[in-house]
Design a protein around this motif. Sequence first.
Motif, short mmCIF file in Angstrom:
data_model
loop_
_atom_site.label_atom_id
_atom_site.label_comp_id
_atom_site.label_asym_id
_atom_site.label_seq_id
_atom_site.Cartn_x
_atom_site.Cartn_y
_atom_site.Cartn_z
N TYR A 155 0.82 -1.21 0.00
CA TYR A 155 0.00 0.00 0.00
C TYR A 155 0.86 1.26 0.00
O TYR A 155 0.42 2.32 -0.47
N GLN B 195 -0.62 5.01 -0.07
CA GLN B 195 -1.32 4.97 1.22
C GLN B 195 -0.41 4.37 2.29
O GLN B 195 -0.61 3.25 2.75
N VAL C 139 -1.97 2.96 5.67
CA VAL C 139 -2.91 1.84 5.60
C VAL C 139 -2.11 0.56 5.40
O VAL C 139 -1.10 0.57 4.69
N VAL D 92 -11.10 5.01 0.67
CA VAL D 92 -9.66 5.10 0.47
C VAL D 92 -9.35 4.92 -1.02
O VAL D 92 -9.87 4.00 -1.66
N SER E 111 -5.92 10.22 3.36
CA SER E 111 -6.33 8.97 3.99
C SER E 111 -7.03 9.29 5.29
O SER E 111 -7.47 10.42 5.52
N HIS F 73 -6.73 8.65 9.64
CA HIS F 73 -5.78 8.28 10.69
C HIS F 73 -6.45 8.37 12.04
O HIS F 73 -6.89 9.44 12.46
N SER G 278 1.17 13.20 6.03
CA SER G 278 0.53 12.61 7.20
C SER G 278 1.35 12.90 8.45
O SER G 278 2.47 12.45 8.59
#
Length: 591
Positions: free
Chosen positions: A213, A218, A221, A279, A457, A459, A469
């Motif tokens: 991923y 991502q 994930v 997602v 995404s 979290h 992120s």
Amino acid sequence: MPPHAAPIATTSSRRAVYLLLAALAAAPFLLLLFFNGGASPSALCRSSPVPRRIPYPSVLWSRVPPLPGLPSSPLPDLRASHWIVFSASPHHQRHRPLAAFPGWQLLAVADEATPPGWSHPGAALLTLADQARLGFRSVEFLPARGHARKAAAYLFAVQRGARVVYDADARNAVAGNNLTRHFDVDLDQRQGGGSVLLQYSHADPNRTVVNPYVHFGQPSVWPRGLPLEKAGEVGTEEFYTMVYGGGQFIQQGLCNGLPDVDAVFYLTRKSLEMEAFDVQFDADAPKVALPQGVMAPVNSLNTMFHAPAFWGLALPVSVSPMASDVIRGYWAQRILWEIGGQLVVYPPTVHRTDNVHAHPFDDEKDIHVNVGRLINFLMEWRSTKPTLFERILDLSYAMTEEGFWWEKDLHFMAAWLQDLVAVGYRQPRLMSLEIDRPRAAIGHGDKQEFAPKKLPSVHLGVEEIGEVSTEIGNLIKWRKHFGDVVLIVHCTGPVDRTALEWRLLYGRIFRAVVILSEQGNSDLAVESSNFAHAYKYLPKVFDRFAGAEGFVFLQDHMVLNYWNLLDADKSKLWITNKVHTLVLVCEIFEL
């Protein structure tokens, strides 16, 4: 940031011992996942070898009688080279968007849960009565309900001319209703044939599993079946290599919307107020191959199998449904190396709607306990048997002895392989293992660069809007700081529902999590140690992790705020009232 911890003793040794008892006012929601679950039926929890010697199956391969499709067989006129196999599950019609495609035969397999009158547009149905009439040895081992019953449909498809089988879920909608556009359906299997693919580097011999991923945008994930201690490895590849694609006999597609994630991810990232997950993976990222020695989770929801890997379609029958395809995926990847094949992961090919109903965590708890041990076992396993099917049976026997599945699966695999012989399947020839040969040095000209995107995404129940992120950045920072520190947790109560929670909570931060308790439990890797005499047992842990940078000790009625310790001096012995850890109790042992 907190101030430095005040030292009460100094040491020049890297093995400074951090004795720390800390607590939060409230335990994280993650811990609640384990208190309501009973024992899982999965055999993966059996971490110790079975006590008795299991008889090795005796199979006379040359004497297996043929089993052709007869006019009296179910669906006698059904033949095709491209098949889509899925379970006839009792989902509402609007949750079955899988459509029929030109050139592909849809085949559904029923179980006890299939409602009367079930139908799917364009699909043929193998009822329970049909499956019993097929004459396959392996059918008698199949559970009454669950995806493992697809074994009957796989064999039916092979018997009726299959060259490619797409393992599917009726709830997945294929993008553009065109599988051929998404997967490499027609492979050039000649040596050096096929298109050139990007491949993960084998430069790090200690890396045995990857999270694909990350490659597709991502990094926060992770797929169901990835060891949770690997969920924190979110860094991108320094470089890739290249490989010809003719050996990609198993092709794993990704799923937009609700990807194939485990209950830990789903239940810790989903708040009641949040909308359904949506997602999105990077559809423009190139497909990526895995070299021998590196694995990734494979599911039964969106996976293409080519004829040389048809033996790998069988789903274990003695483990829980949520563990079955994960175990199959790792087992099949290891055997794939014996014939020079490999797994390739593809960009998103399907979309699955999040219906806001996660599967029970207890169904997959045993995966998290022992999947890392399974991967390590498969890396070390070798066989000198002369044919592929004999090696598959050899591995199946070894996995039974090691407790990764029950003896029923050993007999099922023996019957499954005989069924393949009976329907005319030809075994691929064996090839020498690349991982047993000296690896060539990767030159500068062999290195390929690709920078994955970081897509929005979710979290910890909070939607991420930006490109970067914060959570992943923190995770990397914490792992860098504590990645060579060993955490020791002493459990004061029963460990059957608490030992795993500590590994899930701390496993991706610390080098290792050692669980001690008054009552040891080998299945959960809990070591026996009296709390009052823990100081006598701790030197054993120190010796086991002789190269560790330090050790943290705490009891299980407290939770460690490790994020408040980034400024604490790791060359000192810590006192908890000198660092911001919400201390309730502090005890220091004199070692």
